[in-house]
Write a protein that holds these residues in place. Structure first.
Motif, PDB file in Angstrom:
ATOM      1  N   LEU A  18      -3.430   3.309  -3.463  1.00 21.66           N
ATOM      2  CA  LEU A  18      -3.005   2.635  -2.232  1.00 21.66           C
ATOM      3  C   LEU A  18      -2.073   1.473  -2.529  1.00 21.66           C
ATOM      4  O   LEU A  18      -1.095   1.252  -1.810  1.00 21.66           O
ATOM      5  CB  LEU A  18      -4.213   2.150  -1.441  1.00 21.66           C
ATOM      6  CG  LEU A  18      -4.954   3.240  -0.677  1.00 21.66           C
ATOM      7  CD1 LEU A  18      -6.142   2.650   0.055  1.00 21.66           C
ATOM      8  CD2 LEU A  18      -4.040   3.958   0.289  1.00 21.66           C
ATOM      9  N   TYR A  19      -2.364   0.731  -3.566  1.00 17.16           N
ATOM     10  CA  TYR A  19      -1.524  -0.422  -3.922  1.00 17.16           C
ATOM     11  C   TYR A  19      -0.091   0.025  -4.176  1.00 17.16           C
ATOM     12  O   TYR A  19       0.864  -0.587  -3.702  1.00 17.16           O
ATOM     13  CB  TYR A  19      -2.115  -1.112  -5.142  1.00 17.16           C
ATOM     14  CG  TYR A  19      -1.450  -2.411  -5.520  1.00 17.16           C
ATOM     15  CD1 TYR A  19      -1.643  -3.554  -4.755  1.00 17.16           C
ATOM     16  CD2 TYR A  19      -0.677  -2.512  -6.664  1.00 17.16           C
ATOM     17  CE1 TYR A  19      -1.063  -4.758  -5.107  1.00 17.16           C
ATOM     18  CE2 TYR A  19      -0.095  -3.713  -7.031  1.00 17.16           C
ATOM     19  CZ  TYR A  19      -0.290  -4.835  -6.255  1.00 17.16           C
ATOM     20  OH  TYR A  19       0.290  -6.023  -6.606  1.00 17.16           O
ATOM     21  N   ASP A  20       0.049   1.118  -4.910  1.00 17.31           N
ATOM     22  CA  ASP A  20       1.389   1.630  -5.199  1.00 17.31           C
ATOM     23  C   ASP A  20       2.014   2.294  -3.975  1.00 17.31           C
ATOM     24  O   ASP A  20       3.189   2.098  -3.674  1.00 17.31           O
ATOM     25  CB  ASP A  20       1.342   2.624  -6.357  1.00 17.31           C
ATOM     26  CG  ASP A  20       0.967   1.965  -7.674  1.00 17.31           C
ATOM     27  OD1 ASP A  20       1.179   0.736  -7.815  1.00 17.31           O
ATOM     28  OD2 ASP A  20       0.449   2.676  -8.566  1.00 17.31           O
ATOM     29  N   GLY A  30      -7.025  -2.044   4.895  1.00 16.28           N
ATOM     30  CA  GLY A  30      -6.647  -3.404   5.298  1.00 16.28           C
ATOM     31  C   GLY A  30      -6.601  -4.352   4.115  1.00 16.28           C
ATOM     32  O   GLY A  30      -5.688  -5.180   3.996  1.00 16.28           O
ATOM     33  N   ALA A  31      -7.591  -4.226   3.228  1.00 15.37           N
ATOM     34  CA  ALA A  31      -7.604  -5.080   2.036  1.00 15.37           C
ATOM     35  C   ALA A  31      -6.374  -4.814   1.177  1.00 15.37           C
ATOM     36  O   ALA A  31      -5.744  -5.751   0.669  1.00 15.37           O
ATOM     37  CB  ALA A  31      -8.881  -4.835   1.232  1.00 15.37           C
ATOM     38  N   MET A  32      -6.010  -3.560   1.053  1.00 18.07           N
ATOM     39  CA  MET A  32      -4.849  -3.229   0.229  1.00 18.07           C
ATOM     40  C   MET A  32      -3.553  -3.690   0.877  1.00 18.07           C
ATOM     41  O   MET A  32      -2.635  -4.125   0.189  1.00 18.07           O
ATOM     42  CB  MET A  32      -4.812  -1.716  -0.057  1.00 18.07           C
ATOM     43  CG  MET A  32      -6.002  -1.238  -0.884  1.00 18.07           C
ATOM     44  SD  MET A  32      -6.398  -2.303  -2.297  1.00 18.07           S
ATOM     45  CE  MET A  32      -4.880  -2.268  -3.197  1.00 18.07           C
ATOM     46  N   ARG A  33      -3.479  -3.620   2.218  1.00 17.96           N
ATOM     47  CA  ARG A  33      -2.286  -4.148   2.880  1.00 17.96           C
ATOM     48  C   ARG A  33      -2.146  -5.646   2.613  1.00 17.96           C
ATOM     49  O   ARG A  33      -1.039  -6.149   2.451  1.00 17.96           O
ATOM     50  CB  ARG A  33      -2.317  -3.860   4.382  1.00 17.96           C
ATOM     51  CG  ARG A  33      -1.852  -2.451   4.719  1.00 17.96           C
ATOM     52  CD  ARG A  33      -1.466  -2.243   6.145  1.00 17.96           C
ATOM     53  NE  ARG A  33      -2.480  -1.984   7.122  1.00 17.96           N
ATOM     54  CZ  ARG A  33      -3.391  -1.012   7.101  1.00 17.96           C
ATOM     55  NH1 ARG A  33      -3.459  -0.198   6.066  1.00 17.96           N
ATOM     56  NH2 ARG A  33      -4.226  -0.835   8.092  1.00 17.96           N
ATOM     57  N   GLY A  34      -3.273  -6.334   2.558  1.00 20.41           N
ATOM     58  CA  GLY A  34      -3.233  -7.761   2.237  1.00 20.41           C
ATOM     59  C   GLY A  34      -2.695  -8.013   0.839  1.00 20.41           C
ATOM     60  O   GLY A  34      -1.845  -8.890   0.630  1.00 20.41           O
ATOM     61  N   SER A  77       5.674   4.099   3.903  1.00 19.54           N
ATOM     62  CA  SER A  77       4.633   3.157   4.329  1.00 19.54           C
ATOM     63  C   SER A  77       5.240   1.997   5.106  1.00 19.54           C
ATOM     64  O   SER A  77       4.680   1.562   6.118  1.00 19.54           O
ATOM     65  CB  SER A  77       3.861   2.625   3.121  1.00 19.54           C
ATOM     66  OG  SER A  77       3.065   3.653   2.580  1.00 19.54           O
ATOM     67  N   ARG A  78       6.374   1.496   4.652  1.00 21.34           N
ATOM     68  CA  ARG A  78       7.046   0.431   5.402  1.00 21.34           C
ATOM     69  C   ARG A  78       7.451   0.933   6.789  1.00 21.34           C
ATOM     70  O   ARG A  78       7.335   0.214   7.785  1.00 21.34           O
ATOM     71  CB  ARG A  78       8.263  -0.084   4.630  1.00 21.34           C
ATOM     72  CG  ARG A  78       7.874  -0.944   3.429  1.00 21.34           C
ATOM     73  CD  ARG A  78       9.051  -1.693   2.854  1.00 21.34           C
ATOM     74  NE  ARG A  78      10.192  -0.865   2.508  1.00 21.34           N
ATOM     75  CZ  ARG A  78      10.362  -0.247   1.339  1.00 21.34           C
ATOM     76  NH1 ARG A  78       9.455  -0.371   0.395  1.00 21.34           N
ATOM     77  NH2 ARG A  78      11.432   0.468   1.106  1.00 21.34           N
ATOM     78  N   ALA A  79       7.903   2.180   6.862  1.00 24.04           N
ATOM     79  CA  ALA A  79       8.286   2.758   8.151  1.00 24.04           C
ATOM     80  C   ALA A  79       7.079   2.840   9.089  1.00 24.04           C
ATOM     81  O   ALA A  79       7.175   2.484  10.271  1.00 24.04           O
ATOM     82  CB  ALA A  79       8.895   4.146   7.948  1.00 24.04           C
ATOM     83  N   ILE A  80       5.954   3.256   8.567  1.00 25.99           N
ATOM     84  CA  ILE A  80       4.752   3.377   9.394  1.00 25.99           C
ATOM     85  C   ILE A  80       4.285   2.001   9.859  1.00 25.99           C
ATOM     86  O   ILE A  80       3.870   1.833  11.008  1.00 25.99           O
ATOM     87  CB  ILE A  80       3.637   4.120   8.630  1.00 25.99           C
ATOM     88  CG1 ILE A  80       4.077   5.549   8.308  1.00 25.99           C
ATOM     89  CG2 ILE A  80       2.342   4.113   9.427  1.00 25.99           C
ATOM     90  CD1 ILE A  80       4.679   6.322   9.446  1.00 25.99           C
ATOM     91  N   GLU A  81       4.364   1.005   8.993  1.00 24.38           N
ATOM     92  CA  GLU A  81       3.984  -0.350   9.401  1.00 24.38           C
ATOM     93  C   GLU A  81       4.890  -0.854  10.528  1.00 24.38           C
ATOM     94  O   GLU A  81       4.415  -1.459  11.483  1.00 24.38           O
ATOM     95  CB  GLU A  81       4.039  -1.310   8.203  1.00 24.38           C
ATOM     96  CG  GLU A  81       2.983  -1.048   7.157  1.00 24.38           C
ATOM     97  CD  GLU A  81       1.563  -1.201   7.658  1.00 24.38           C
ATOM     98  OE1 GLU A  81       1.273  -2.149   8.425  1.00 24.38           O
ATOM     99  OE2 GLU A  81       0.736  -0.344   7.303  1.00 24.38           O
ATOM    100  N   THR A  82       6.181  -0.579  10.429  1.00 19.95           N
ATOM    101  CA  THR A  82       7.109  -0.981  11.483  1.00 19.95           C
ATOM    102  C   THR A  82       6.770  -0.271  12.786  1.00 19.95           C
ATOM    103  O   THR A  82       6.726  -0.892  13.851  1.00 19.95           O
ATOM    104  CB  THR A  82       8.569  -0.662  11.076  1.00 19.95           C
ATOM    105  OG1 THR A  82       8.863  -1.340   9.854  1.00 19.95           O
ATOM    106  CG2 THR A  82       9.554  -1.081  12.149  1.00 19.95           C
TER     107      THR A  82
END
Length: 187
Positions: free
Chosen positions: A79-81, A150-154, A88-93
């Motif tokens: 997940l970190y990678d 959520g922890a990994m997003r942090g 992943s950036r696209a999904i966050e946006t």
């Protein structure tokens, strides 16, 4: 069209979630996009589905006999990678542009909501599979699977912003905490 939508969303600009903007960037009209996907909900559901296909199964099934520590570390590292990848950036946006309230999301964007819900189910199943042959409480696996993203997003946010913390140490600490929790006898 989907790749263009992903590239646009990966910019991080919430305005990139505009259907007209995406149509303009790919040299098409909104009518052409609508013909292909039905509406913006269909487009977003297709974008989510495309990223899930490209991502494949996460995390991969660990080798039989792998230690609990190795299994948890593999999930954390994957997940970190993965969370820094353009998809992943696209999904966050995209997620930032969608309603936060689940009922409102389902009402306004039912296909998108269904796709996001399928991601949640797939993630829980992947975690259960990763620990299937290990003697740990199944409810605790669901709990851990629920907070890991959520922890990994942090941690990924700390990496992207530039952190004063040792993020390798933080990942090891998170791994150790999860292992300790999963090994503890149920209350």
């Amino acid at each position: 069209m989907l790749d263009a939508a992903l590239r646009s969303l990966a910019s991080g600009d919430v305005g990139a979630a505009s259907a007209n903007r995406i149509a303009r960037e790919i040299g098409a009209t909104w009518g052409a996009v609508k013909y292909q996907f039905g509406d913006i909900d269909g487009l977003w559901a297709a974008v989510l589905h495309r990223t899930a296909e490209r991502r494949g199964r996460l995390p991969a099934r660990p080798p039989s006999g792998a230690s609990l520590q190795a299994r948890v570390a593999a999930i954390i590292d994957t997940l970190y990678d993965g969370l820094t990848a353009p998809d992943s950036r696209a999904i966050e946006t995209l997620r930032r542009s969608l309603p936060r309230d689940g009922a409102e999301l389902e009402r306004l964007y039912p296909q998108t909501a269904a796709e996001l819900q399928s991601w949640g189910r797939s993630w829980i199943e992947a975690c259960q599979t990763a620990f299937a042959d290990v003697d740990v409480d199944r409810q605790r696996i669901r709990e851990v699977a629920s907070f890991i993203p959520g922890a990994m997003r942090g941690l990924v946010s700390e990496r992207q912003l530039g952190s004063y913390y040792d993020l390798d140490l933080a990942r090891r600490g998170l791994t150790n905490a999860i292992v300790t929790y999963l090994q503890a006898p149920p209350r």
